[in-house]
Motif scaffolding. Structure first.
Motif, PDB file in Angstrom:
ATOM      1  N   VAL A 150       0.818  -1.189   0.063  1.00  0.00           N
ATOM      2  CA  VAL A 150      -0.022   0.262   0.308  1.00  0.00           C
ATOM      3  C   VAL A 150       0.651   0.989  -0.327  1.00  0.00           C
ATOM      4  O   VAL A 150       1.551   1.781   0.869  1.00  0.00           O
ATOM      5  CB  VAL A 150      -1.223  -0.041   1.063  1.00  0.00           C
ATOM      6  N   ALA A 151       0.499   2.281  -0.843  1.00  0.00           N
ATOM      7  CA  ALA A 151       0.994   3.399  -0.841  1.00  0.00           C
ATOM      8  C   ALA A 151       0.339   4.166  -0.090  1.00  0.00           C
ATOM      9  O   ALA A 151      -0.932   4.576  -0.726  1.00  0.00           O
ATOM     10  CB  ALA A 151       1.235   4.029  -1.954  1.00  0.00           C
ATOM     11  N   ARG A 152       0.669   4.745   1.179  1.00  0.00           N
ATOM     12  CA  ARG A 152      -0.222   5.767   2.268  1.00  0.00           C
ATOM     13  C   ARG A 152       0.079   7.549   2.105  1.00  0.00           C
ATOM     14  O   ARG A 152       1.513   6.940   2.412  1.00  0.00           O
ATOM     15  CB  ARG A 152      -0.832   4.762   3.151  1.00  0.00           C
ATOM     16  N   GLU A 153      -0.321   7.930   1.770  1.00  0.00           N
ATOM     17  CA  GLU A 153       0.054   9.093   1.974  1.00  0.00           C
ATOM     18  C   GLU A 153       0.550   9.970   3.378  1.00  0.00           C
ATOM     19  O   GLU A 153      -0.897   9.427   4.254  1.00  0.00           O
ATOM     20  CB  GLU A 153      -0.451  10.623   1.026  1.00  0.00           C
ATOM     21  N   PHE A 154       1.451  10.846   3.606  1.00  0.00           N
ATOM     22  CA  PHE A 154       1.339  11.768   5.034  1.00  0.00           C
ATOM     23  C   PHE A 154       0.937  10.750   6.436  1.00  0.00           C
ATOM     24  O   PHE A 154      -0.152  11.225   7.011  1.00  0.00           O
ATOM     25  CB  PHE A 154      -0.149  12.774   4.926  1.00  0.00           C
ATOM     26  N   THR A 155       1.728   9.696   6.806  1.00  0.00           N
ATOM     27  CA  THR A 155       0.839   8.951   7.279  1.00  0.00           C
ATOM     28  C   THR A 155       2.303   9.549   9.211  1.00  0.00           C
ATOM     29  O   THR A 155       1.611   9.224  10.073  1.00  0.00           O
ATOM     30  CB  THR A 155       1.332   7.404   6.994  1.00  0.00           C
ATOM     31  N   GLY A 156       3.372  10.299   9.017  1.00  0.00           N
ATOM     32  CA  GLY A 156       3.643  10.483  10.518  1.00  0.00           C
ATOM     33  C   GLY A 156       4.581   9.488  11.007  1.00  0.00           C
ATOM     34  O   GLY A 156       3.938   8.360  10.710  1.00  0.00           O
ATOM     35  N   LYS A 157       5.367   9.500  11.193  1.00  0.00           N
ATOM     36  CA  LYS A 157       6.540   8.372  12.336  1.00  0.00           C
ATOM     37  C   LYS A 157       5.662   8.233  13.278  1.00  0.00           C
ATOM     38  O   LYS A 157       6.518   6.994  13.739  1.00  0.00           O
ATOM     39  CB  LYS A 157       7.834   8.882  12.213  1.00  0.00           C
ATOM     40  N   ASP A 158       4.545   8.388  14.085  1.00  0.00           N
ATOM     41  CA  ASP A 158       3.993   7.820  15.053  1.00  0.00           C
ATOM     42  C   ASP A 158       2.522   6.866  14.721  1.00  0.00           C
ATOM     43  O   ASP A 158       2.159   6.792  15.300  1.00  0.00           O
ATOM     44  CB  ASP A 158       3.740   8.483  15.771  1.00  0.00           C
TER      45      ASP A 158
END
Length: 843
Positions: A814-822
């Motif tokens: 899955v390509a997931r945008e803007f996930t954030g490291k946490d």
């Protein structure tokens, strides 16, 4: 930070809150010296504080947990019109849900009668805390002075609101074998009766005021109808269970015909499609009480949309989020607000939807729903921003009394103290309106060569686990190149954007992930995803398999075994929503009641039909059965049957599969919750293994009480599939590990004993939320899971426990945008990389 609820939910302040004798005595900055030893100081350490959560739609106590015969009191089936019934009269003070809901920050609930009747009766507002009296009446918040009337004994006292439940559409029609025409006529007949009584009362009072007392007689009243007369006099908050435009229109017309206001429409799946209709309701537009993503479970909810809260708010409506407890566990009502915010409801309105606005709509805004001087001291201190996924109370106050004795607190990353960033769903919202609630879920395009830019991390499956193969060091992130759905390069621009990598035969399509990641696609299990379009509409489903212990199985079946693959239904809305969320594989067993055995299957949630390449991922995954206490015959009979099938498999197709299980070549999945039965199954496993000299692959699914046997499950090498948020639905499920703030998480307890754990769902609409479940679970275990282990909970572990043998190199990503490291609650899937199907699909 204090979220006060004031200024339409926009006012937040730094400071202190002073509580005394159950009230908020001040919000600001207070010195402690002047209070001496009488002051208890609680340091919130800069955390968020909100009003207690107010649930506008609950059956807490009337539909208690665990559910037992004789304890269900939410509906009467004595007639279609029952305004004289009262939810107070069925309120069970021993419901296990009170403590659970308080632990989720819920302090007040409007307990409504059920929706079996057109007029189900009167509702009551309760505070959830225990009282010294231990009675339902002592839990009431501002009940009518006389219970059966709104007028106070003392005319100088202010009036108090009453509450009533109405329902229209399928529910009363189903219960009474009626039609919508019957239901609306029943409403009109009842309101006409109440109108006649009201006119007689008015005429009586006119005579008294005129001094015409001769032959006056008794005041005209009827105990059965007095509450409906109060509706006509504007003294009752009317809450209406209503889904579709046809029913909404009928009740709007009814409100105008008999001139009574509607406080709120509940469930209300099509309200976002009919704003102008709702504005024509008598007196003022009603509020709308919604689920966030729970939809499509029956025809009336088929057009339900995650964007409804946003759309309604943009049209000027007051939006409320509700639990319908125990339909949804009110402990997690905050999660409904979080989802509504994720899909576009502004932050201030999302929090108001479960606090201040809910309080106002139930007529209690003068004392609850806000953090302000003089209001009830109902407060929640959260471990993170309340709209951040997994936000958990560290303390809850009801009437100034702390409710959590020794809260179990998880440490959250600093980023969780800030308001979560959410995706932009403008396009999807517009399409939902354009297509009358049924947007094209296949509005995706495939590309052979895709370049993902600004990538922060890449996680892939390898050797039955999940492994991080790339983590960006540069601010701009990394590059990932995919050809025909396979990764061909992961790294920086200089390494991946070369002719050698891209070639010259096709033009690359560029996708900016905005700091997002490439992750393993997830796998759903637990609900009959792929076997149902609309749960409560039998004509849209595969149906239920014969139950061999309590039903007569037709001889023509000849000992055969049911295969889920034969009943697969593709192109279902819930499967496509799951696919677009990054849940690309579904594993399902045949739908069944009671003890049962059949073969599961794995399928692609994004496929359009069974003959499409890659649609059926694995025809047979595992052999499934279930053991439960509410079934016929006895549990011991079910165990005896399973023992016989494993020890001496019968002739025929079924025997072939049970022989594979006893030989250790096929996984046996047993759906069971009770720890005692799980212990018996572990003994049975050892018994069969000793007799057959083999190692059985046994998986326990459901497993509410499995954590009690964590050590033994680990030693027996038996894996467990769990619901991420357990609930004591029935007696055999009651000993849950509720998780923070009441206890450690069941996943944490099991994994501490080397038990392989996967997450599962209960209903098909939940499949799309599996990414949230994975992230939430990783937060609840207090940092004991790596990101790789967290991903595995919803992917490779699920497949391993269900006998799915998927090749890592062919598995979807899955390509997931803007996930954030946490694992912040802010990413969205923008594409699926499918090596098996040879394409990248972009949303």
């Amino acid at each position: 930070m204090i979220w006060t609820g004031l200024n339409n939910g926009t006012k937040t302040v730094h400071g202190d809150i002073l509580l005394d004798k159950g009230l908020i005595m001040g919000v600001g900055h207070f010195g402690t010296a002047s209070y001496g030893n009488d002051l208890t100081v609680i340091d919130a350490r800069g955390r968020w504080v909100t009003p207690g959560i107010v649930d506008i739609h609950s059956h807490l106590g009337d539909a208690p947990s665990p559910a037992l015969d004789g304890a269900e009191d939410e509906n009467s089936i004595k007639g279609t019109i029952l305004p004289w019934m009262r939810s107070l009269d069925g309120l069970n003070t021993h419901d296990d849900s009170y403590a659970l809901s308080i632990s989720g920050g819920v302090t007040t609930s409007l307990v409504l009668p059920g929706s079996a009747d057109a007029i189900g009766g009167q509702a009551y507002v309760i505070k959830l805390r225990k009282t010294a009296e231990r009675s339902p009446s002592s839990m009431l918040l501002e009940p009518p002075y006389q219970i059966n009337a709104s007028e106070p004994w003392d005319a100088s006292l202010p009036p108090r609101w009453r509450h009533m439940k109405h329902a229209c559409g399928e529910n009363p029609s189903r219960v009474y074998s009626a039609t919508r025409m019957d239901t609306i006529w029943a409403f009109r007949e009842a309101y006409n009766k109440a109108t006649q009584i009201m006119k007689q009362q008015d005429e009586y009072c006119s005579k008294v005021e005129a001094g015409d007392l001769q032959g006056l007689g008794d005041f005209p009243e009827d105990l059965q109808w007095e509450s409906l007369v109060d509706v006509l006099r504007g003294k009752v908050k009317v809450n209406i269970h209503c889904y579709e435009a046809v029913d909404l229109d009928g009740l709007v017309r009814l409100s105008n015909e008999f001139k009574f206001p509607i406080a709120a429409f509940h469930h209300a799946s099509e309200t976002y499609l009919t704003p102008e209709l709702l504005k024509r309701a008598y007196d003022k537009p009603p509020a709308i009480a919604l689920f966030a993503t729970n939809a499509r479970y029956k025809r009336e909810s088929y057009r339900g949309s995650e964007f409804a809260p946003r759309i309604l708010a943009e049209n000027g409506f007051t939006v409320l989020m509700k639990s319908d407890h125990p339909v949804l566990d009110s402990r997690h009502l905050l999660y409904e607000a979080q989802q509504a915010h994720y899909y576009g409801l502004p932050e201030n309105l999302a929090l108001a939807a479960i606090t201040s606005n809910s309080a106002e709509v139930m007529g209690m805004g003068h004392r609850i729903g806000y953090v302000r001087k003089g209001w009830d001291a109902d407060l929640v201190i959260w471990d993170s921003h309340p709209l951040a996924l997994g936000a958990t109370p560290i303390q809850v106050f009801i009437d100034g009394i702390s409710q959590l004795e020794s809260p179990y607190i998880s440490d959250k990353p600093p980023a969780f103290q800030k308001s979560p960033k959410v995706p932009n769903f403008d396009k999807e919202t517009q399409l939902t309106l354009e297509y009358d609630g049924l947007p094209p879920l296949r509005s995706i395009k495939g590309a052979e060569l895709v370049v993902f830019t600004n990538v922060s991390n890449v996680f892939v499956r390898t050797s039955g686990t999940v492994r991080e193969i790339y983590s960006a060091t540069a601010i701009a992130g990394g590059i990932v190149v995919s050809r025909n759905g396979r990764l061909t390069c992961t790294g920086d621009q200089s390494a991946c954007l070369t002719d050698a990598v891209l070639g010259s035969d096709s033009e690359p399509f560029f996708v900016d992930l905005k700091g997002g990641s490439i992750e393993p696609a997830l796998t759903s299990y637990g609900a009959p995803l792929g076997l149902e379009h609309i749960n409560q509409e039998p004509s849209t489903n595969d149906g239920f398999a014969f139950e061999p212990l309590s039903h007569r199985v037709p001889k023509i079946l000849g000992g055969s075994i049911v295969r889920a693959v034969d009943g697969l239904l593709f192109d279902t809305c819930d499967a496509l929503y799951a696919y677009r969320a990054g849940v690309t594989t579904g594993i399902t067993a045949p739908s069944h009641y009671g003890f049962f055995f059949g073969l599961g299957t794995a399928f692609s949630t994004g496929a359009s039909h069974k003959l499409e390449n890659g649609a059926v991922v694995q025809e047979v995954t595992a052999l499934h059965t279930a053991i439960g206490f509410d079934d016929t015959p006895s549990v011991s009979t079910q165990i005896a049957t399973l023992r016989k099938l494993l020890m001496t498999p019968p002739e025929g197709p079924a025997g072939v599969w049970f022989r594979k299980v006893s030989e250790g070549s096929l996984t046996l999945v047993v759906e069971v919750h009770n720890a005692d039965v799980i212990a018996t199954l572990l003994n049975l496993k050892g018994e069969v293994e000793a007799a057959k000299s083999s190692q059985i692959k046994l998986t326990i699914s459901g497993a509410n009480e499995a954590h009690i046997l964590a050590e033994y499950l680990g030693k027996a090498k038996v894996g467990v599939l769990l619901f991420p948020r357990p609930f004591p639905t029935t007696w055999d499920r009651r000993r849950i590990a509720p998780g923070p703030p009441l206890s450690s998480n069941a996943v944490q307890k099991l994994m501490a004993h080397n038990v392989t754990v996967g997450l599962m769902i209960a209903e098909i609409w939940e499949a799309r939320n599996l990414p949230f479940d994975v992230a939430w679970t990783s937060l609840d275990v207090n940092g004991t899971l790596s990101k790789e282990e967290a991903f595995a909970l919803g992917s490779v572990n699920v497949e391993k426990l269900l006998g799915a043998e998927l090749e890592a190199q062919d598995a979807d990503l899955v390509a997931r945008e803007f996930t954030g490291k946490d694992f912040l609650f802010q990413g969205r899937a923008v594409g699926i990389l499918s090596p098996r199907r040879g394409v990248v699909e972009l949303f």
